[in-house]
Scaffold this motif. Structure first.
Motif, short mmCIF file in Angstrom:
data_model
loop_
_atom_site.label_atom_id
_atom_site.label_comp_id
_atom_site.label_asym_id
_atom_site.label_seq_id
_atom_site.Cartn_x
_atom_site.Cartn_y
_atom_site.Cartn_z
N LYS A 1 16.77 6.85 6.15
CA LYS A 1 15.41 7.30 5.85
C LYS A 1 14.39 6.48 6.64
N CYS A 2 13.31 7.08 6.96
CA CYS A 2 12.22 6.41 7.66
C CYS A 2 11.44 5.55 6.66
N ARG A 3 11.25 4.26 7.03
CA ARG A 3 10.47 3.39 6.15
C ARG A 3 9.05 3.32 6.70
N SER A 4 8.19 4.07 6.16
CA SER A 4 6.79 4.04 6.58
C SER A 4 6.00 3.17 5.62
N PRO A 5 4.83 2.72 6.03
CA PRO A 5 4.01 1.89 5.13
C PRO A 5 3.65 2.60 3.83
N ILE A 6 3.70 3.91 3.83
CA ILE A 6 3.38 4.67 2.62
C ILE A 6 4.41 4.38 1.53
N GLU A 7 5.67 4.18 1.92
CA GLU A 7 6.73 3.95 0.94
C GLU A 7 6.85 2.48 0.51
N TRP A 8 6.09 1.61 1.12
CA TRP A 8 6.20 0.20 0.78
C TRP A 8 5.59 -0.12 -0.58
N PHE A 9 4.65 0.67 -1.00
CA PHE A 9 3.96 0.42 -2.26
C PHE A 9 4.19 1.58 -3.22
N ASP A 10 4.26 1.25 -4.49
CA ASP A 10 4.40 2.29 -5.51
C ASP A 10 3.04 2.94 -5.70
N ALA A 11 2.99 4.23 -5.69
CA ALA A 11 1.73 4.95 -5.78
C ALA A 11 1.06 4.74 -7.14
N PHE A 12 1.85 4.49 -8.19
CA PHE A 12 1.28 4.34 -9.53
C PHE A 12 1.15 2.89 -9.95
N GLU A 13 1.37 1.98 -9.01
CA GLU A 13 1.24 0.55 -9.32
C GLU A 13 -0.24 0.21 -9.52
N VAL A 14 -0.52 -0.58 -10.55
CA VAL A 14 -1.90 -0.99 -10.81
C VAL A 14 -2.18 -2.20 -9.93
N ARG A 15 -3.13 -2.05 -9.03
CA ARG A 15 -3.46 -3.14 -8.11
C ARG A 15 -4.71 -3.85 -8.61
N PRO A 16 -4.74 -5.17 -8.52
CA PRO A 16 -5.89 -5.92 -9.03
C PRO A 16 -7.14 -5.71 -8.18
N TRP A 17 -8.28 -5.81 -8.82
CA TRP A 17 -9.57 -5.71 -8.16
C TRP A 17 -10.44 -6.86 -8.61
N GLY A 18 -11.45 -7.19 -7.85
CA GLY A 18 -12.45 -8.17 -8.25
C GLY A 18 -11.90 -9.57 -8.35
N THR A 19 -12.15 -10.20 -9.51
CA THR A 19 -11.78 -11.61 -9.69
C THR A 19 -10.26 -11.79 -9.73
N ASP A 20 -9.52 -10.78 -10.22
CA ASP A 20 -8.06 -10.88 -10.24
C ASP A 20 -7.50 -10.96 -8.82
N LEU A 21 -8.04 -10.15 -7.93
CA LEU A 21 -7.62 -10.16 -6.53
C LEU A 21 -7.93 -11.51 -5.89
N LEU A 22 -9.12 -12.05 -6.18
CA LEU A 22 -9.51 -13.35 -5.65
C LEU A 22 -8.61 -14.45 -6.17
N ARG A 23 -8.31 -14.43 -7.47
CA ARG A 23 -7.45 -15.44 -8.09
C ARG A 23 -6.05 -15.42 -7.47
N GLU A 24 -5.51 -14.22 -7.29
CA GLU A 24 -4.18 -14.11 -6.68
C GLU A 24 -4.19 -14.62 -5.25
N SER A 25 -5.25 -14.31 -4.52
CA SER A 25 -5.34 -14.77 -3.13
C SER A 25 -5.42 -16.29 -3.08
N LEU A 26 -6.21 -16.89 -3.95
CA LEU A 26 -6.32 -18.36 -3.99
C LEU A 26 -4.98 -19.00 -4.37
N ASP A 27 -4.27 -18.39 -5.30
CA ASP A 27 -2.95 -18.91 -5.67
C ASP A 27 -1.99 -18.87 -4.48
N LYS A 28 -2.04 -17.78 -3.73
CA LYS A 28 -1.17 -17.68 -2.55
C LYS A 28 -1.55 -18.72 -1.50
#
Length: 122
Positions: A11-38
């Motif tokens: 099967k072709c692995r495209s960037p579309i298949e790398w992420f789950d379409a129904f996954e809840v992605r963080p926004w705002g301060t959660d995204l910032l906190r995760e980035s700082l942790d990384k």
């Protein structure tokens, strides 16, 4: 069957298949906190790698012992306000000759310098 699957038999692995379409992605301060942790984790990893390399280099360094009469080459870098250089002054010309090429004549001379013995004339 898709052309990619027919050609490569997988099967072709495209960037579309790398992420789950129904996954809840963080926004705002959660995204910032995760980035700082990384970023902090990356900094820890870099410091650990740096200390490993320093330990390895420290094990390779040997203590130098110098004996009286041994010649040692020292590399000295001059300070900004101190000028550690001196100028060589010619005393006399010891020898001279002219080399003849096809269309040129090149003169060369042997010069004795101040504060140098005759053996070190150039």
């Amino acid at each position: 069957m898709a052309p990619f699957e027919a050609l490569y038999r997988r099967k072709c692995r495209s960037p579309i298949e790398w992420f789950d379409a129904f996954e809840v992605r963080p926004w705002g301060t959660d995204l910032l906190r995760e980035s700082l942790d990384k970023v902090k984790q990356i900094q820890k990893n870099l410091l650990a790698a740096q200390s490993r390399q320093k330990e390895y280099a420290d094990r390779k360094v040997l203590d130098l012992e110098f004996m009286v009469g041994k010649q040692v080459l020292l590399k000295v870098s001059p300070m900004k306000d101190k000028n550690l250089s001196y100028e060589e002054e010619p005393i006399k010309i010891l020898d001279g000759e002219v080399c003849k090429l096809r269309s040129k004549e090149i003169a060369s001379v042997k010069v004795q310098w101040k504060n140098r013995p005759v053996e070190e004339a150039t």
